[in-house]
Design a protein around this motif. Structure first.
Motif, short mmCIF file in Angstrom:
data_model
loop_
_atom_site.label_atom_id
_atom_site.label_comp_id
_atom_site.label_asym_id
_atom_site.label_seq_id
_atom_site.Cartn_x
_atom_site.Cartn_y
_atom_site.Cartn_z
N ALA A 57 0.82 -1.21 0.00
CA ALA A 57 0.00 0.00 0.00
C ALA A 57 0.86 1.26 0.00
O ALA A 57 0.53 2.26 -0.65
CB ALA A 57 -0.93 0.00 1.22
N LEU A 58 2.00 1.22 0.72
CA LEU A 58 2.90 2.38 0.74
C LEU A 58 3.46 2.65 -0.65
O LEU A 58 3.53 3.81 -1.09
CB LEU A 58 4.04 2.12 1.73
CG LEU A 58 5.14 3.20 1.78
CD1 LEU A 58 4.56 4.54 2.23
CD2 LEU A 58 6.28 2.76 2.69
N SER A 63 3.29 6.10 -5.47
CA SER A 63 2.99 6.28 -6.89
C SER A 63 1.96 7.38 -7.09
O SER A 63 2.10 8.24 -7.97
CB SER A 63 2.50 4.97 -7.50
OG SER A 63 2.09 5.16 -8.84
N MET A 64 0.91 7.37 -6.26
CA MET A 64 -0.11 8.41 -6.37
C MET A 64 0.47 9.79 -6.09
O MET A 64 0.18 10.76 -6.80
CB MET A 64 -1.27 8.11 -5.41
CG MET A 64 -2.13 6.93 -5.83
SD MET A 64 -3.62 6.76 -4.81
CE MET A 64 -2.92 6.13 -3.30
N GLY A 110 4.92 -1.03 -10.27
CA GLY A 110 5.52 -2.33 -10.58
C GLY A 110 6.08 -3.02 -9.34
O GLY A 110 5.86 -4.22 -9.14
N ALA A 111 6.80 -2.26 -8.50
CA ALA A 111 7.37 -2.85 -7.30
C ALA A 111 6.28 -3.33 -6.35
O ALA A 111 6.40 -4.39 -5.71
CB ALA A 111 8.28 -1.83 -6.61
N GLY A 112 5.20 -2.55 -6.23
CA GLY A 112 4.10 -2.97 -5.37
C GLY A 112 3.45 -4.24 -5.86
O GLY A 112 3.13 -5.14 -5.06
N ILE A 162 -4.87 -2.75 0.08
CA ILE A 162 -4.15 -2.91 -1.19
C ILE A 162 -5.07 -2.56 -2.35
O ILE A 162 -4.68 -1.86 -3.28
CB ILE A 162 -3.64 -4.36 -1.33
CG1 ILE A 162 -2.47 -4.59 -0.37
CG2 ILE A 162 -3.19 -4.63 -2.77
CD1 ILE A 162 -1.88 -5.98 -0.47
N ARG A 163 -6.30 -3.06 -2.31
CA ARG A 163 -7.23 -2.82 -3.42
C ARG A 163 -7.48 -1.33 -3.63
O ARG A 163 -7.44 -0.82 -4.74
CB ARG A 163 -8.55 -3.54 -3.15
CG ARG A 163 -9.56 -3.41 -4.29
CD ARG A 163 -10.83 -4.18 -4.01
NE ARG A 163 -11.56 -3.65 -2.86
CZ ARG A 163 -11.67 -4.26 -1.69
NH1 ARG A 163 -11.08 -5.45 -1.52
NH2 ARG A 163 -12.35 -3.72 -0.70
#
Length: 353
Positions: A57-58, A63-64, A110-112, A162-163
């Motif tokens: 989530a972090l 990213s956001m 991508g990493a998440g 996460i979603r």
């Protein structure tokens, strides 16, 4: 190593004294199957699973934030502002900010996703037999069932944090592309039509950084020049030299075919833009006998004894000539700017100024 040292199950078939064949009890080439599954810490410890969930989530949240930073940089940073970045040097601040924020936004998504798959999604190894290319109804049902099972094992429905953050990151990221369209503008207006050359500007040798005299230009030579006052240490040096770069040659006056070229020269010394009119490559190859210059990128060829006209290649128009003369101190100087825009053509090139 003797046969006594080899395990019996690895020994090849052998004949006995009575002609009988002895076969080992086990096949050494049998499929060993999958190794026993080893559970991850996240599979047995819900606390570890929660930590992985927060990590994913972090990354989506970063990213956001980077996408928001991308949009803010587009509006907040002046287009002509430059910064010094070691070891690159002076670069455009807006381009640096846009590239950095967009790159981090894409990397974090991508990493998440990778961390989510490696730590929270099911990692049980499954072997499936190959089947015909055309699937039968039973196989189709199995694929749909496997998909439903995979969706269930991904815990997307159960991992609400996460979603939510993933959908937020994926929803914001396309906004970057929308704002990139703004990079096509604003219109350059008159910037493409003018360079640093102006009446009275001295022609300075690019190599020696000294003003040029007619005696410095021997017949048949090719010399590169820049406007007086433009230094490589200037923040906008690359932007300015891309329009003002000049090449100077000396031709016998009787060999100059174009009347305006002769009028704009001094004792056979002519000055033309160094920027190819095809895609803007710097021209650097000169043929002394024919007075032709060649662009090394796509082989456009220009005749510097005939108004810089195109002889060969994809260039669309002649090289712009600079009107030059000599000042009272004996130095070569410009008598104005180029008569037409330098470099490749653009839509408004033929429009009235």
């Amino acid at each position: 190593m003797s046969n006594h040292d080899i395990p019996e199950e690895n020994l090849p078939e052998r004949s006995t004294a009575h002609g009988e064949v002895s076969v080992p009890d086990e096949n050494p080439f049998a499929d060993p199957g999958l190794p026993p599954h080893e559970h991850r810490i996240q599979d047995i410890d819900e606390g570890a699973a929660r930590r992985s969930e927060r990590t994913v989530a972090l990354l989506f949240t970063i990213s956001m934030l980077c996408t928001v930073g991308f949009i803010a940089s587009y509006f907040a940073i002046p287009r002509d502002k430059s910064i010094f970045v070691f070891p690159i040097g002076h670069i455009n601040a807006m381009n640096f900010a846009l590239g950095l924020t967009l790159g981090v936004a894409l990397f974090c998504i991508g990493a998440g996703a990778v961390h989510w798959a490696r730590t929270l999604m099911s990692d049980v190894e499954i072997a499936d037999e190959r089947h015909a290319i055309e699937a039968d109804p039973e196989t189709k049902q199995k694929v749909l069932a496997d998909f439903a099972q995979g969706a269930k094992e991904s815990a997307l429905g159960r991992r609400g944090l996460i979603r939510t953050t993933m959908f937020g990151a994926l929803a914001l990221l396309p906004l970057s592309g929308v704002f990139l369209l703004g990079g096509l503008g604003p219109k350059p207006e008159e910037k493409l039509r003018h360079t640093l050359w102006a009446k009275g500007k001295l022609l300075v040798n690019m190599n020696t950084d000294q003003p040029l005299r007619p005696a410095d230009i021997p017949v048949g030579s090719l010399t590169f020049a820049k406007p007086d006052g433009l230094e490589e240490s200037d923040e906008d040096f690359q932007q300015q030299i891309a329009k003002a770069a000049l090449m100077i040659i000396r031709i016998q006056p009787e060999n100059i075919k174009d009347k305006r070229e002769l009028d704009w020269s001094h004792d056979g010394i002519v000055a033309y833009s160094k920027i190819c009119t095809h895609v803007g490559c710097p021209i650097s190859l000169y043929e002394q006998q024919t007075h032709h210059v060649l662009c090394p990128c796509h082989q456009s060829t220009f005749d510097l004894s005939d108004g810089g006209r195109v002889l060969f290649g994809p260039a669309g128009h002649a090289l712009p000539q600079l009107h030059i003369g000599v000042n009272q101190d004996g130095f070569l100087e410009a008598r104005g700017d180029f008569a037409e825009p330098v470099g490749p053509a653009f839509w408004e090139r033929g429009a009235e100024k």
